[in-house]
Design a protein around this motif. Sequence first.
Motif, PDB file in Angstrom:
ATOM      1  N   ALA A   8     -21.345  24.372 -15.038  1.00  0.00           N
ATOM      2  CA  ALA A   8     -20.387  23.264 -15.082  1.00  0.00           C
ATOM      3  C   ALA A   8     -21.072  21.946 -14.763  1.00  0.00           C
ATOM      4  O   ALA A   8     -20.808  20.925 -15.408  1.00  0.00           O
ATOM      5  N   PHE A   9     -21.962  21.938 -13.764  1.00  0.00           N
ATOM      6  CA  PHE A   9     -22.703  20.718 -13.418  1.00  0.00           C
ATOM      7  C   PHE A   9     -23.507  20.213 -14.614  1.00  0.00           C
ATOM      8  O   PHE A   9     -23.516  19.013 -14.911  1.00  0.00           O
ATOM      9  N   ALA A  10     -24.200  21.140 -15.280  1.00  0.00           N
ATOM     10  CA  ALA A  10     -25.019  20.759 -16.429  1.00  0.00           C
ATOM     11  C   ALA A  10     -24.151  20.172 -17.541  1.00  0.00           C
ATOM     12  O   ALA A  10     -24.524  19.180 -18.181  1.00  0.00           O
ATOM     13  N   GLY A  15     -22.252  15.683 -20.604  1.00  0.00           N
ATOM     14  CA  GLY A  15     -21.095  15.005 -21.176  1.00  0.00           C
ATOM     15  C   GLY A  15     -21.001  13.550 -20.755  1.00  0.00           C
ATOM     16  O   GLY A  15     -20.701  12.677 -21.577  1.00  0.00           O
ATOM     17  N   ALA A  16     -21.250  13.268 -19.474  1.00  0.00           N
ATOM     18  CA  ALA A  16     -21.200  11.891 -18.988  1.00  0.00           C
ATOM     19  C   ALA A  16     -22.295  11.044 -19.633  1.00  0.00           C
ATOM     20  O   ALA A  16     -22.070   9.877 -19.992  1.00  0.00           O
ATOM     21  N   PHE A  17     -23.477  11.628 -19.789  1.00  0.00           N
ATOM     22  CA  PHE A  17     -24.572  10.910 -20.437  1.00  0.00           C
ATOM     23  C   PHE A  17     -24.236  10.582 -21.890  1.00  0.00           C
ATOM     24  O   PHE A  17     -24.394   9.445 -22.345  1.00  0.00           O
ATOM     25  N   LEU A  53     -15.715   7.672 -15.126  1.00  0.00           N
ATOM     26  CA  LEU A  53     -16.572   7.548 -16.303  1.00  0.00           C
ATOM     27  C   LEU A  53     -16.046   6.482 -17.254  1.00  0.00           C
ATOM     28  O   LEU A  53     -16.788   5.587 -17.683  1.00  0.00           O
ATOM     29  N   ASN A  54     -14.769   6.537 -17.585  1.00  0.00           N
ATOM     30  CA  ASN A  54     -14.224   5.594 -18.551  1.00  0.00           C
ATOM     31  C   ASN A  54     -14.008   4.208 -17.962  1.00  0.00           C
ATOM     32  O   ASN A  54     -14.123   3.209 -18.687  1.00  0.00           O
ATOM     33  N   LEU A 197     -21.653  13.890 -12.546  1.00  0.00           N
ATOM     34  CA  LEU A 197     -21.038  12.839 -13.349  1.00  0.00           C
ATOM     35  C   LEU A 197     -21.760  11.508 -13.145  1.00  0.00           C
ATOM     36  O   LEU A 197     -22.098  10.810 -14.110  1.00  0.00           O
ATOM     37  N   LEU A 198     -21.999  11.137 -11.892  1.00  0.00           N
ATOM     38  CA  LEU A 198     -22.644   9.860 -11.580  1.00  0.00           C
ATOM     39  C   LEU A 198     -24.062   9.809 -12.128  1.00  0.00           C
ATOM     40  O   LEU A 198     -24.518   8.765 -12.617  1.00  0.00           O
ATOM     41  N   LEU A 199     -24.763  10.927 -12.057  1.00  0.00           N
ATOM     42  CA  LEU A 199     -26.126  10.971 -12.603  1.00  0.00           C
ATOM     43  C   LEU A 199     -26.102  10.770 -14.112  1.00  0.00           C
ATOM     44  O   LEU A 199     -26.905   9.999 -14.661  1.00  0.00           O
ATOM     45  N   GLY A 200     -25.181  11.432 -14.795  1.00  0.00           N
ATOM     46  CA  GLY A 200     -25.064  11.256 -16.234  1.00  0.00           C
ATOM     47  C   GLY A 200     -24.709   9.828 -16.609  1.00  0.00           C
ATOM     48  O   GLY A 200     -25.247   9.274 -17.579  1.00  0.00           O
TER      49      GLY A 200
END
Length: 234
Positions: A8-10, A15-17, A53-54, A197-200
Amino acid sequence: MTAGLLIAFAAVLAGAFIQGASGMGFALIVVPVLALVHPEAIPGALLFLMLPLNAYVAWREREGIDRTGAGWITVGRFAGTFAGLGILLVLSTYWLNQFVGISTLLAVLASVLAPSFTPGKKAFIATGLVTGITETATGIGGPPLALVYQHAPVATLRSTVALCFLVGEVISLLVLGISGALKWSHLSYAVLCLPALLLGMGLSSLVHHRLDQRRLRIGVLIFATVSGLAVMLT
């Protein structure tokens, strides 16, 4: 940390990236993966994750926002939310997975086959309606928005889609909360995935102006197709 959580993390990071860089892809990547490893997290945790994210993408490229189109999309989005809630409450886990898989595959097909057009008020409202249904029920709402803005400047697509997502996610979360379909476990799961999410998001800010959008879009669609089929077959 379990293997499911690592997967899930991956997915959240990727996805965020991809969405931060291209304007679409987060739900197409994350929803099928969560449906396989943690189906109970759909759609609440996904909606919580998409808020920061958005908000970030919309603010980063705020000068490109199409405010008129976003307004009409939101009108349709509000109406579609209640139909999506009905689907979520009626379907069992098995049939919700089938709905997730079919929605993903139809979204991919529409993304590939959609002809060139200039959207007007009716197209924006219809887009909002479809988005409201699919995002509230499954967390997937990006393809209709990406389609209606597919021929707009990239900055307009990214920022306007992000703004529409942001408003729609707030609506969906409120409706889900009032209906009792939203749980504290959704929020805690989203918080657990927040570092990924923040990393992406951070990585997307480094490359969003340099990526080959066509190749990235093809990659998202291929992954979504495989993931959608996998969800339906489990």
